[in-house]
Design an enzyme around this catalytic site. Sequence first.
Site, PDB file in Angstrom:
ATOM      1  CB  SER A  11      12.685 -46.738 -46.042  1.00 55.99           C
ATOM      2  OG  SER A  11      12.730 -47.267 -44.734  1.00 55.99           O
ATOM      3  CG  HIS A  36      12.448 -42.460 -45.183  1.00 59.96           C
ATOM      4  ND1 HIS A  36      11.719 -41.290 -45.102  1.00 59.96           N
ATOM      5  CD2 HIS A  36      11.779 -43.370 -44.434  1.00 59.96           C
ATOM      6  CE1 HIS A  36      10.647 -41.487 -44.341  1.00 59.96           C
ATOM      7  NE2 HIS A  36      10.665 -42.737 -43.905  1.00 59.96           N
ATOM      8  CG  ASP A  38      11.367 -45.450 -41.555  1.00 62.50           C
ATOM      9  OD1 ASP A  38      10.548 -44.509 -41.612  1.00 62.50           O
ATOM     10  OD2 ASP A  38      11.658 -46.160 -42.529  1.00 62.50           O
ATOM     11  CG  MET A  40      10.018 -47.156 -35.979  1.00 65.30           C
ATOM     12  SD  MET A  40       9.414 -48.698 -36.678  1.00 65.30           S
ATOM     13  CE  MET A  40       9.434 -48.308 -38.427  1.00 65.30           C
ATOM     14  CG  HIS A  70       8.914 -41.259 -40.744  1.00 66.85           C
ATOM     15  ND1 HIS A  70       8.336 -42.334 -41.387  1.00 66.85           N
ATOM     16  CD2 HIS A  70       7.938 -40.729 -39.945  1.00 66.85           C
ATOM     17  CE1 HIS A  70       7.078 -42.457 -40.995  1.00 66.85           C
ATOM     18  NE2 HIS A  70       6.816 -41.504 -40.108  1.00 66.85           N
ATOM     19  CG  MET A  72       6.972 -43.498 -37.325  1.00 64.59           C
ATOM     20  SD  MET A  72       7.310 -44.903 -38.399  1.00 64.59           S
ATOM     21  CE  MET A  72       8.994 -44.543 -38.853  1.00 64.59           C
ATOM     22  CG  MET A 141       2.461 -42.638 -42.154  1.00 63.79           C
ATOM     23  SD  MET A 141       4.147 -42.909 -42.690  1.00 63.79           S
ATOM     24  CE  MET A 141       4.231 -44.688 -42.750  1.00 63.79           C
ATOM     25  CG  ASP A 180       7.078 -44.002 -45.321  1.00 60.49           C
ATOM     26  OD1 ASP A 180       7.384 -45.111 -45.776  1.00 60.49           O
ATOM     27  OD2 ASP A 180       7.528 -43.553 -44.248  1.00 60.49           O
TER      28      ASP A 180
HETATM   29  C1  DX5 Z   1       6.985 -47.775 -42.041  1.00 62.32           C
HETATM   30  C2  DX5 Z   1       8.104 -46.856 -42.413  1.00 62.32           C
HETATM   31  C3  DX5 Z   1       8.502 -46.933 -43.830  1.00 62.32           C
HETATM   32  C4  DX5 Z   1       8.964 -48.284 -44.300  1.00 62.32           C
HETATM   33  C5  DX5 Z   1       8.493 -48.416 -45.714  1.00 62.32           C
HETATM   34  O1  DX5 Z   1       6.532 -47.458 -40.771  1.00 62.32           O
HETATM   35  O2  DX5 Z   1       7.797 -45.505 -42.122  1.00 62.32           O
HETATM   36  O3  DX5 Z   1       9.448 -45.920 -44.171  1.00 62.32           O
HETATM   37  O4  DX5 Z   1      10.337 -48.491 -44.267  1.00 62.32           O
HETATM   38  O5  DX5 Z   1       8.787 -49.693 -46.134  1.00 62.32           O
HETATM   39  P1  DX5 Z   1       8.128 -50.349 -47.406  1.00 62.32           P
HETATM   40  O6  DX5 Z   1       8.549 -49.544 -48.606  1.00 62.32           O
HETATM   41  O7  DX5 Z   1       8.700 -51.734 -47.407  1.00 62.32           O
HETATM   42  O8  DX5 Z   1       6.651 -50.318 -47.187  1.00 62.32           O
HETATM   43 ZN    ZN Z   2       9.149 -43.831 -42.932  1.00 63.20          ZN
END
Ligand code: DX5
Ligand code: ZN
Length: 229
Positions: A11, A36, A38, A40, A70, A72, A141, A180
């Site tokens: 990620s 990956h 993310d 947000m 991903h 969010m 998650m 994740d």
């Molecule tokens: C959290 C993200 C993850 C995050 C995971 O909301 O969806 O992908 O980057 O990070 P670690 O591996 O540090 O928990």
């Molecule tokens: Zn993620």
Amino acid sequence: MAKQSPIIAPSILSADFARLGDEASQVLSAGGDWLHLDVMDHQFVPNMTVGPLVCQALRNYGINAPIDVHLMVAQAEPLIEDFAKAGATRISFHPESVKHLDRSINRVKELGCQVGLVLNPATPLTCVSEVLAELDMLLLMSVNPGFGGQAFIAYVMDKIRRARQMIDACGNADLRLQVDGGVKVNNIAQIAAAGADTFVVGSEIFNAENYADIIDQLRCAIAASVNNG
Ligand code: DX5
Ligand code: ZN
């Protein structure tokens, strides 16, 4: 135990964003399988990150590996279109973020991407039972989404086991089970033994001095768990 070959998806949330292209290519050369990404929006989760422009910029930079988006976000539908155009390989979204789940799953497929659904730790597996066989991936998650570097929530381990049983029973042998949040060298074997085959790892990789070394440790731990299973 999962039947699919294990995938490690670093990620880039924990990467140095000022050098993102370089970080992405380094982590892939070091053995990461997918990137990956993310996304947000400061609505669905408290944090805010990047949009389709950054996905396109990674493609323009020369990243050819699968980009595992991903979402969010509070409203996923418009972003599904935008990320497909920006070069996403896989698009996963939370069921709460669309009005018509079946329609949105099909839209991702029509756009030529693989589709995943994401469940927060407290969201029950039954939320996706009707559409499970239609998916390319179920993402569980193991932290509350929004930030890297959080601790794995222990009760999710049993949910992974139950998700593996549901997937094995649903008849779609290609369906991946991704986990994740809080995935580390010291717990990835247990997560693999519970039935996950696809592992998002953020801070554990990007906080390490040597990306190849840490990814190798993650792979060895998965392999040891498979051999013992
Ligand atoms: C959290 C993200 C993850 C995050 C995971 O909301 O969806 O992908 O980057 O990070 P670690 O591996 O540090 O928990
Ligand atoms: Zn993620």
